[in-house]
Design an enzyme around this catalytic site. Structure first.
Site, PDB file in Angstrom:
ATOM      1  N   SER A 140      -1.354   4.190   0.041  1.00  0.00           N
ATOM      2  CA  SER A 140      -2.586   3.759  -0.621  1.00  0.00           C
ATOM      3  C   SER A 140      -3.761   4.671  -0.276  1.00  0.00           C
ATOM      4  O   SER A 140      -3.793   5.310   0.769  1.00  0.00           O
ATOM      5  CB  SER A 140      -2.931   2.328  -0.208  1.00  0.00           C
ATOM      6  OG  SER A 140      -1.833   1.471  -0.393  1.00  0.00           O
TER       7      SER A 140
HETATM    8  N1  SAH Z   1       0.537   0.089   2.202  1.00  0.00           N
HETATM    9  C1  SAH Z   1       1.557   1.015   1.808  1.00  0.00           C
HETATM   10  C2  SAH Z   1       1.708   0.955   0.314  1.00  0.00           C
HETATM   11  C3  SAH Z   1       3.030   1.405  -0.142  1.00  0.00           C
HETATM   12  S1  SAH Z   1       3.307   1.207  -1.886  1.00  0.00           S
HETATM   13  C4  SAH Z   1       1.124   2.419   2.246  1.00  0.00           C
HETATM   14  O1  SAH Z   1      -0.075   2.658   2.289  1.00  0.00           O
HETATM   15  O2  SAH Z   1       1.982   3.244   2.522  1.00  0.00           O
HETATM   16  C5  SAH Z   1       3.934  -0.429  -1.980  1.00  0.00           C
HETATM   17  C6  SAH Z   1       5.172  -0.723  -1.186  1.00  0.00           C
HETATM   18  O3  SAH Z   1       5.588  -2.037  -1.528  1.00  0.00           O
HETATM   19  C7  SAH Z   1       6.362   0.197  -1.472  1.00  0.00           C
HETATM   20  O4  SAH Z   1       6.863   0.716  -0.277  1.00  0.00           O
HETATM   21  C8  SAH Z   1       7.373  -0.729  -2.140  1.00  0.00           C
HETATM   22  O5  SAH Z   1       8.723  -0.406  -1.856  1.00  0.00           O
HETATM   23  C9  SAH Z   1       6.999  -2.078  -1.537  1.00  0.00           C
HETATM   24  N2  SAH Z   1       7.443  -3.227  -2.302  1.00  0.00           N
HETATM   25  C10 SAH Z   1       7.460  -3.436  -3.644  1.00  0.00           C
HETATM   26  N3  SAH Z   1       7.943  -4.640  -3.944  1.00  0.00           N
HETATM   27  C11 SAH Z   1       8.250  -5.242  -2.758  1.00  0.00           C
HETATM   28  C12 SAH Z   1       8.803  -6.502  -2.402  1.00  0.00           C
HETATM   29  N4  SAH Z   1       9.156  -7.408  -3.317  1.00  0.00           N
HETATM   30  N5  SAH Z   1       8.976  -6.782  -1.093  1.00  0.00           N
HETATM   31  C13 SAH Z   1       8.637  -5.877  -0.133  1.00  0.00           C
HETATM   32  N6  SAH Z   1       8.120  -4.668  -0.405  1.00  0.00           N
HETATM   33  C14 SAH Z   1       7.930  -4.349  -1.709  1.00  0.00           C
END
Ligand code: SAH
Length: 224
Positions: free
Chosen positions: A71
């Protein structure tokens, strides 16, 4: 991950670069001293690919593989500030560990973080990074975070970093009375960043903080 992580960084990944980013976010409305401190101390460059490390302290999202992104720092700061502004939550559930950057920022601020990720390969790397940073107040789970982590509930706060179409009922249930949840809502494309607050009984209130762009919350789990 190859070799040892360069936690301190140099040049574009140095402490000076982190300070500059925090100063910029302060000008953009991040006023919580603890949040700004956490941004100054958390080395974002170790959460992304080495080839992109020189952009780690730009205020921008970056790819982390598996079709996911780390993010934007402004969004991490805004969501974290919304969670801790009115008193520090003790136990926090994070859905969507991704790179682990948001996880590390939270871990610097609250007592215990529970972080759920659906892609095993991302979770493994995030775990390694947090270990390298000696952040020991985080527990990880490989699961579909749309269902939260009921065994560890209730949580004083819940932060979701992938967008569901609607606020998941399962997550609302796992919020302690007086607790708050921050999440993007609206599925693919542009979403509303929403804060949901639970009253002392069973009533919930909701308001929109701003408009954001997150990857969608996906059901089920995956290896990579
Ligand atoms: N805060 C993280 C954002 C990553 S993007 C950062 O800054 O790195 C969002 C993440 O949510 C991804 O890794 C994706 O795999 C995860 N995600 C999507 N759907 C999900 C679910 N149902 N349960 C757990 N994680 C999920």
């Amino acid at each position: 991950m190859s070799g040892k992580l360069d936690i301190d960084g140099i040049g574009m990944t140095s402490q000076r670069a982190r300070n500059r980013l925090a100063d910029r976010l302060a000008k953009e409305g991040i006023h919580h001293a603890g949040v700004l401190d956490a941004l100054r101390t958390t080395p974002r460059h170790i959460f992304i690919d080495e080839a992109l490390a020189h952009r780690a302290y730009d205020d921008t999202p970056l790819p982390i593989g598996h079709g996911q992104t780390i993010s934007q720092p402004y969004i991490v700061a805004t969501m974290t500030q919304a969670l801790v502004a009115e008193g520090k939550p003790r136990r926090v559930l994070e859905v969507g560990t991704g790179s682990g950057y948001q996880t590390a920022v939270l871990a610097a601020l609250v007592e215990q973080v529970y972080s759920v990720e659906r892609i095993a390969a991302l979770q493994k790397r995030a775990r390694e990074r947090l270990r390298a940073l000696r952040l020991r107040n985080v527990r990880f789970r490989h699961a579909d975070g749309g269902f939260g982590w009921p065994e560890q509930s209730p949580y004083d706060a819940i932060l979701v970093t992938a967008a569901p179409r609607f606020v998941p009922d399962e997550l609302k249930k796992q919020l302690a009375p007086g607790g708050r949840m921050v999440l993007p809502v609206g599925g693919e494309g542009v979403q509303e960043l929403v804060i949901v607050e639970r009253g002392d009984a069973d009533e919930f209130s909701q308001r929109t903080l701003e408009f954001v762009r997150f990857v969608p919350l996906v059901s089920g789990t995956a290896r990579e």
